[in-house]
Each structure stands twice: as C-alpha cells, then as structure tokens.
Design a protein around this motif. Structure first.
Motif, PDB file in Angstrom:
ATOM      1  N   GLN A 161      -4.458  24.445   2.125  1.00 33.38           N
ATOM      2  CA  GLN A 161      -4.759  25.805   1.717  1.00 33.38           C
ATOM      3  C   GLN A 161      -4.176  26.768   2.749  1.00 33.38           C
ATOM      4  N   ILE A 162      -4.147  28.040   2.428  1.00 27.90           N
ATOM      5  CA  ILE A 162      -3.610  29.051   3.331  1.00 27.90           C
ATOM      6  C   ILE A 162      -4.751  29.809   3.994  1.00 27.90           C
ATOM      7  N   GLY A 163      -4.714  29.856   5.318  1.00 31.78           N
ATOM      8  CA  GLY A 163      -5.747  30.535   6.088  1.00 31.78           C
ATOM      9  C   GLY A 163      -5.224  31.803   6.735  1.00 31.78           C
ATOM     10  N   ARG A 164      -6.151  32.498   7.442  1.00 30.30           N
ATOM     11  CA  ARG A 164      -5.803  33.776   8.052  1.00 30.30           C
ATOM     12  C   ARG A 164      -6.578  33.922   9.356  1.00 30.30           C
ATOM     13  N   ALA A 165      -5.902  34.470  10.372  1.00 24.46           N
ATOM     14  CA  ALA A 165      -6.541  34.738  11.657  1.00 24.46           C
ATOM     15  C   ALA A 165      -6.047  36.095  12.155  1.00 24.46           C
ATOM     16  N   VAL A 166      -6.792  36.702  13.080  1.00 19.32           N
ATOM     17  CA  VAL A 166      -6.453  38.036  13.571  1.00 19.32           C
ATOM     18  C   VAL A 166      -6.479  38.060  15.101  1.00 19.32           C
ATOM     19  N   SER A 167      -5.736  39.035  15.673  1.00 21.57           N
ATOM     20  CA  SER A 167      -5.652  39.116  17.130  1.00 21.57           C
ATOM     21  C   SER A 167      -5.259  40.528  17.556  1.00 21.57           C
ATOM     22  N   ARG A 168      -5.577  40.862  18.810  1.00 17.78           N
ATOM     23  CA  ARG A 168      -5.133  42.126  19.397  1.00 17.78           C
ATOM     24  C   ARG A 168      -3.968  41.932  20.359  1.00 17.78           C
ATOM     25  N   ASP A 169      -3.765  40.697  20.813  1.00 15.80           N
ATOM     26  CA  ASP A 169      -2.720  40.456  21.811  1.00 15.80           C
ATOM     27  C   ASP A 169      -1.802  39.288  21.476  1.00 15.80           C
ATOM     28  N   MET A 170      -1.983  38.652  20.328  1.00 14.97           N
ATOM     29  CA  MET A 170      -1.227  37.487  19.862  1.00 14.97           C
ATOM     30  C   MET A 170      -1.475  36.234  20.704  1.00 14.97           C
ATOM     31  N   VAL A 171      -2.377  36.322  21.670  1.00 16.77           N
ATOM     32  CA  VAL A 171      -2.740  35.157  22.487  1.00 16.77           C
ATOM     33  C   VAL A 171      -4.109  34.631  22.076  1.00 16.77           C
ATOM     34  N   ASN A 172      -5.063  35.534  21.931  1.00 21.82           N
ATOM     35  CA  ASN A 172      -6.427  35.175  21.543  1.00 21.82           C
ATOM     36  C   ASN A 172      -6.619  35.489  20.058  1.00 21.82           C
ATOM     37  N   TRP A 173      -6.930  34.447  19.295  1.00 24.19           N
ATOM     38  CA  TRP A 173      -7.029  34.568  17.844  1.00 24.19           C
ATOM     39  C   TRP A 173      -8.428  34.228  17.351  1.00 24.19           C
ATOM     40  N   SER A 174      -8.852  34.912  16.285  1.00 22.37           N
ATOM     41  CA  SER A 174     -10.125  34.632  15.628  1.00 22.37           C
ATOM     42  C   SER A 174      -9.870  34.448  14.134  1.00 22.37           C
ATOM     43  N   ARG A 175     -10.504  33.447  13.545  1.00 20.66           N
ATOM     44  CA  ARG A 175     -10.389  33.281  12.105  1.00 20.66           C
ATOM     45  C   ARG A 175     -11.014  34.483  11.406  1.00 20.66           C
ATOM     46  N   TYR A 176     -10.416  34.878  10.272  1.00 19.77           N
ATOM     47  CA  TYR A 176     -10.922  36.024   9.523  1.00 19.77           C
ATOM     48  C   TYR A 176     -11.417  35.550   8.169  1.00 19.77           C
ATOM     49  N   GLY A 177     -12.693  35.740   7.906  1.00 16.39           N
ATOM     50  CA  GLY A 177     -13.280  35.324   6.638  1.00 16.39           C
ATOM     51  C   GLY A 177     -13.775  33.887   6.682  1.00 16.39           C
ATOM     52  N   ALA A 178     -14.682  33.586   5.774  1.00 13.77           N
ATOM     53  CA  ALA A 178     -15.293  32.258   5.758  1.00 13.77           C
ATOM     54  C   ALA A 178     -14.491  31.245   4.958  1.00 13.77           C
ATOM     55  N   ASN A 179     -13.599  31.734   4.117  1.00 18.93           N
ATOM     56  CA  ASN A 179     -12.864  30.838   3.226  1.00 18.93           C
ATOM     57  C   ASN A 179     -11.353  31.001   3.386  1.00 18.93           C
ATOM     58  N   SER A 180     -10.610  30.155   2.699  1.00 19.25           N
ATOM     59  CA  SER A 180      -9.154  30.246   2.720  1.00 19.25           C
ATOM     60  C   SER A 180      -8.696  31.467   1.931  1.00 19.25           C
ATOM     61  N   VAL A 181      -7.448  31.864   2.133  1.00 20.18           N
ATOM     62  CA  VAL A 181      -6.877  33.020   1.452  1.00 20.18           C
ATOM     63  C   VAL A 181      -6.321  32.617   0.086  1.00 20.18           C
ATOM     64  N   ILE A 182      -5.566  31.530   0.067  1.00 25.37           N
ATOM     65  CA  ILE A 182      -4.967  31.022  -1.170  1.00 25.37           C
ATOM     66  C   ILE A 182      -5.303  29.545  -1.299  1.00 25.37           C
ATOM     67  N   VAL A 183      -5.826  29.179  -2.449  1.00 24.66           N
ATOM     68  CA  VAL A 183      -6.097  27.773  -2.745  1.00 24.66           C
ATOM     69  C   VAL A 183      -5.761  27.528  -4.204  1.00 24.66           C
ATOM     70  N   ASN A 184      -5.164  26.393  -4.501  1.00 23.51           N
ATOM     71  CA  ASN A 184      -4.803  26.024  -5.871  1.00 23.51           C
ATOM     72  C   ASN A 184      -5.128  24.558  -6.104  1.00 23.51           C
ATOM     73  N   GLY A 185      -5.450  24.234  -7.335  1.00 22.28           N
ATOM     74  CA  GLY A 185      -5.740  22.852  -7.669  1.00 22.28           C
ATOM     75  C   GLY A 185      -7.155  22.459  -7.287  1.00 22.28           C
ATOM     76  N   ALA A 186      -7.486  21.235  -7.588  1.00 23.96           N
ATOM     77  CA  ALA A 186      -8.797  20.688  -7.256  1.00 23.96           C
ATOM     78  C   ALA A 186      -8.702  19.894  -5.969  1.00 23.96           C
ATOM     79  N   VAL A 187      -9.718  20.014  -5.118  1.00 23.91           N
ATOM     80  CA  VAL A 187      -9.697  19.362  -3.806  1.00 23.91           C
ATOM     81  C   VAL A 187      -9.421  17.869  -3.916  1.00 23.91           C
ATOM     82  N   LYS A 188     -10.006  17.226  -4.876  1.00 24.46           N
ATOM     83  CA  LYS A 188      -9.856  15.780  -5.006  1.00 24.46           C
ATOM     84  C   LYS A 188      -8.488  15.371  -5.552  1.00 24.46           C
ATOM     85  N   LYS A 189      -7.683  16.338  -6.009  1.00 25.19           N
ATOM     86  CA  LYS A 189      -6.377  16.021  -6.576  1.00 25.19           C
ATOM     87  C   LYS A 189      -5.227  16.333  -5.624  1.00 25.19           C
TER      88      LYS A 189
END
Length: 203
Positions: free
Chosen positions: A79-107
C-alpha cells in the motif's frame, strides 16, 4: 541473497551539484524511515520501498515536506503511505491508515512507486498496480486529491499496461513529466528484453 530482500528502509542523501556524476553524501541519521519504528502502521511492518518527497509551500497538511512511499505488509500486500517532516531528517507518519490501497489483503494486491505532481489546483499521484485487475499483470494508473488526504482513484483505462513484446510481463513504475507540451511517461518494462526503461508519450 535475492531481490529486494526484507526488511528495507528509507534513507536520505544530498549533494550541492545534482547534475555532476559524483558520489552523494549519505545522511548520518540514516535510515530516516524504517518498518521497526514505533509509529509504523500495520501495513508497513515488513519493508518500505520507493519514496518521493514533495516540498509543499502552502503546508496543506501543516508540514512543509511530505513523503509518499509504498510499504509492504507481512503477506506481501503493498500500500502507499505518507509521512511528514520539517527538516527532511525527522519524519512522522501522517494518519492512521494508508493513502492508497487496492485489492483484497489476502489476494496480495500491490499499489506502489508513487509520483506526486500538481496540475492546477489538483494533486495527481501516478502509481502502479498489480494483482487486483484482470488481464494486467502490472500497469500504471493515477489518483487525484485537493488536500493530500482524500484521494479519488482513476477508474478508466490504465495509463500504461502490457501491450508490446518488451513490456508483455510488466509495464509499471511511472515517472511522468511534461516538456514543450508533450507528456513523457517513463516506466519499467519487463518482457523479451529483460528489465528495461520504456517510454510512452501523449499530448
């Protein structure tokens, strides 16, 4: 041993002269994003793949730097995730879920290799898919957003899909740019010539 063995993480390197064929400087804090970090979400606990960082002057999410990347779940589902930063060195995940997901997990569906561009007031994410559409082993598609949070996935024909002898197995991993009115869509093609870079164009 093997191809893209788990686990993989994301690092950063820099140079003052990106056009020169010289070694870049690896950031001493590398890796900047890993599957083992405490804020890693369930869908990114095995491996992190290709990333793109955008500099959002308007700080749409409240942060100047936003990273999009594809991440692998323990069963191979990506899946596609997302993270944010102020200095490009220290990153934090943004949001609880993925940004883009397709298909069924088991497939074992895959959505990956995001590229973010802005066209007018619309953010466009080009990415590749595999395993969740019939008759297309791997193909390129896109999604659109006004706020970098809510994304509408394209449901029309694939931008690129296997159609030639050199991309009969895979036609995927997009990098799209516009130059003098022509859109150049570079992608990774796998077919009779092995793994190569191919190009499609459009006006």
């Amino acid at each position: 041993h093997g191809y893209e063995t788990d686990p993989l993480s994301l690092g950063l390197a820099w140079t003052l002269h990106p056009a020169w064929p010289r070694p870049w400087h690896r950031l001493k804090e590398n890796p900047v994003l890993t599957p083992e970090q405490p804020d890693a979400r369930p869908f990114e606990t095995k491996t992190l793949y290709k990333s793109q960082i955008i500099h959002d002057d308007s700080e749409t999410l409240g942060w100047p730097f936003v990273m999009f990347y594809n991440a692998k779940y323990k069963n191979g589902f990506e899946q596609i995730g997302r993270a944010v930063s102020r200095d490009m060195v220290n990153w934090s995940r943004y949001g609880a879920n993925s940004v883009i997901v397709n298909g069924a997990v088991k497939k074992n569906g895959i959505s990956g290799d995001p590229q973010i561009v802005k066209i007018g007031d619309v953010w466009v994410m080009f990415y590749f898919g595999a395993g969740w559409k019939p008759k297309a082993a791997a193909f390129d598609t896109f999604a659109c957003s006004y706020d970098l949070v809510h994304w509408m996935k394209w449901t029309g024909p694939n931008l690129i899909q296997p159609s030639e002898s050199y991309d009969k197995t895979y036609a995927h991993k997009p990098w799209v740019l516009k130059y003098h009115g022509v859109v150049y869509h570079f992608y990774c093609a796998v077919g009779k010539e092995g793994r190569v870079i191919a190009l499609a164009t459009s006006v």
